[in-house]
Design an enzyme around this catalytic site. Structure first.
Site, mmCIF file in Angstrom:
data_model
loop_
_atom_site.group_PDB
_atom_site.id
_atom_site.type_symbol
_atom_site.label_atom_id
_atom_site.label_comp_id
_atom_site.label_asym_id
_atom_site.label_seq_id
_atom_site.Cartn_x
_atom_site.Cartn_y
_atom_site.Cartn_z
ATOM 1 N N CYS A 100 0.877 -1.167 0.000
ATOM 2 C CA CYS A 100 0.000 0.000 0.000
ATOM 3 C C CYS A 100 0.914 1.217 0.000
ATOM 4 C CB CYS A 100 -0.920 0.013 1.216
ATOM 5 S SG CYS A 100 -1.852 1.554 1.385
ATOM 6 N N CYS A 148 -0.764 4.418 2.206
ATOM 7 C CA CYS A 148 -0.791 4.359 3.680
ATOM 8 C C CYS A 148 -0.217 3.001 4.075
ATOM 9 C CB CYS A 148 -2.173 4.658 4.252
ATOM 10 S SG CYS A 148 -3.599 3.909 3.473
ATOM 11 N N SER A 149 -1.005 2.125 4.659
ATOM 12 C CA SER A 149 -0.475 0.800 4.974
ATOM 13 C C SER A 149 -1.596 -0.228 4.964
ATOM 14 C CB SER A 149 0.204 0.804 6.350
ATOM 15 O OG SER A 149 1.240 1.750 6.388
ATOM 16 N N CYS A 150 -2.498 -0.125 3.988
ATOM 17 C CA CYS A 150 -3.632 -1.057 3.916
ATOM 18 C C CYS A 150 -3.108 -2.488 3.854
ATOM 19 C CB CYS A 150 -4.478 -0.766 2.688
ATOM 20 S SG CYS A 150 -5.216 0.875 2.733
#
Lengths: 218, 219
Positions: free
Chosen positions: B119, B122-124
């Protein structure tokens, strides 16, 4: 917004350093920040896109700290932004006046099940999908000041529609508090050389999820 | 180095004055305590419920869920087909409380194609089946480089793929979540699901690793 968060393709951040036997949290405070954030989301204080936009709006030097430092800063900001606390309360570290009623009430043990798995972002469609599997499409060259989920590194590039995910909440609208404004969502696949130039890895294919307003016919 | 992604390494150069690691952490902890106090005093959350969220991710939701899904797919062709066609539905019985969120997609590694999930914005991450993401997944190095030089990133994980393999990167830019179905290691014919699940690493389900090889006797 063209913020520091949009990192795909940047250089200079060094090696990826996996940690052996990594704990879930590196310190109890990280878990507390995660829990506070998830609880406020679960009671409907702000939506996931407003939360992400809050992080994106951190000054770059604050963004470039750690994941849970960002979450903490976002939570403090969002409490004030969405009217759940005032800045003097954040500074004082305690409540100075009564809270605001959240859309889904108080977070208790009885609604822990809202945390364990994600909800659905699917919404009914109001128009047929504009693109079909296999279509060649171009990611638009857009640079909105607000929240968007079209990363810079694909803008202006040609790709192929590989999957169709139905209609889903449109983050650009939801982050602005303008409702779900559902849009068709596609997986669009790009050739690595189209993104990074002729000397890129010829075996590389990269896809993003792209909402229909991000795309135009090739 | 990963200094910018990890607060534990963030203040090594500040030995001489009082902005060192200890005071930084206690300042952070004070802010976190303030945050939690405000949530509780204003009636937004019960403290026991906040603790229970932490406990859920520390003890109940983690990569063991994904490992069981992979092991089932390796042993049951009908399940494998169902997983690849609708991973959210097929995975639900393995999830915490018998559910996983919508929009989960499983992508299958083959000798011709290796999948890897990132991701960049962000950090999905597929929390429902893998738990919370590791620090490296959230690091700026991984987020910036996975879409551009994945083979170099893979080498940092000790993974080297055949030169002609396609590398397919899935950048999770919406609410669709991806997990990788790795290839079943050779030499595991006849193994039980439980034994196979022990070979499935978290990183193999993100695409930055491969499953463990079976140790001991191999055919």
């Amino acid at each position: 917004m063209n913020g520091i968060h949009d990192m795909g393709g940047m250089d200079g951040f060094g090696r990826v350093e996996p940690e052996e036997s990594e704990p879930v949290f590196h310190g109890a405070w990280e878990g507390k920040v995660m829990a506070a954030s998830r609880a406020m989301g679960a009671i409907g204080a702000w939506n996931i896109d407003q939360g992400r936009y809050g992080i994106e709006q951190l000054a770059p030097q604050r963004y470039l700290t750690s994941y849970y430092h960002r979450w903490l800063a976002r939570c403090e900001w969002a409490l004030v932004e969405y009217g759940y606390a005032d800045a003097d309360e954040i500074a004082a570290g305690r409540s100075l006046r009564p809270g605001k009623a959240a859309p889904r009430g108080r977070f208790t043990l009885a609604n822990l099940d809202r945390i364990g798995n994600r909800g659905s972002y699917a919404r009914p469609s109001s128009a047929p999908a504009r693109f079909a599997l296999g279509d060649r499409v171009r990611a638009k060259n857009i640079n909105p000041k607000g929240h968007t989920r079209l990363p810079r590194y694909v803008r202006g590039h040609l790709g192929t529609v590989e999957r169709l995910h139905g209609c889903q909440v449109f983050p650009d609208s939801a982050a602005a508090g303008e409702g779900d404004n559902p849009q068709w969502l596609y997986t669009v696949r790009f050739d690595g050389r189209d993104l990074w130039g002729a000397d890129a890895d010829p075996t590389l294919r990269v896809s993003v999820e792209a909402f229909e307003p991000y795309l135009e016919p090739a | 180095m990963a200094a910018m992604t990890d607060h534990h390494h963030h203040h090594h150069h500040h030995h001489d004055h009082d902005h060192g690691e200890a005071s930084d952490l206690s300042e952070t902890e004070l802010r976190v305590r303030a945050l939690q106090t405000i949530l509780v005093e204003k009636g937004y959350a019960d403290p026991a419920a906040l603790d229970a969220i932490v406990e859920t991710y520390e003890t109940k939701i983690g990569p063991h869920i994904g490992a069981r899904i992979v092991a089932r797919a390796w042993t049951d062709p009908a399940f494998r087909a169902a997983l690849l066609s609708d991973a959210a539905k097929a995975s639900a019985p393995f999830g915490h409380d018998g559910k996983v969120g919508d929009h989960l997609v499983a992508v299958e590694n083959t000798p011709e194609r290796h999948n890897m999930v990132v991701c960049t914005l962000c950090s999905c991450y597929p929390w429902d089946v893998l738990g919370l993401p590791p620090v490296w997944y959230k690091s700026f190095a991984y987020r910036s480089r996975a879409v551009k030089e994945p083979r170099a990133v893979l080498r940092e994980f000790g993974v080297s793929l055949p030169e002609q393999s396609e590398i397919r990167i899935w950048d999770s830019t919406a609410e669709v979540r991806y997990m990788v179905l790795p290839m079943r290691p050779a030499g595991t014919e006849g193994w039980s699901e439980e034994r196979l699940a022990a070979l499935v690493t978290r990183d193999s389900m993100i695409g930055t690793g491969l499953p463990h090889e079976p140790s001991g006797d191999r055919p």
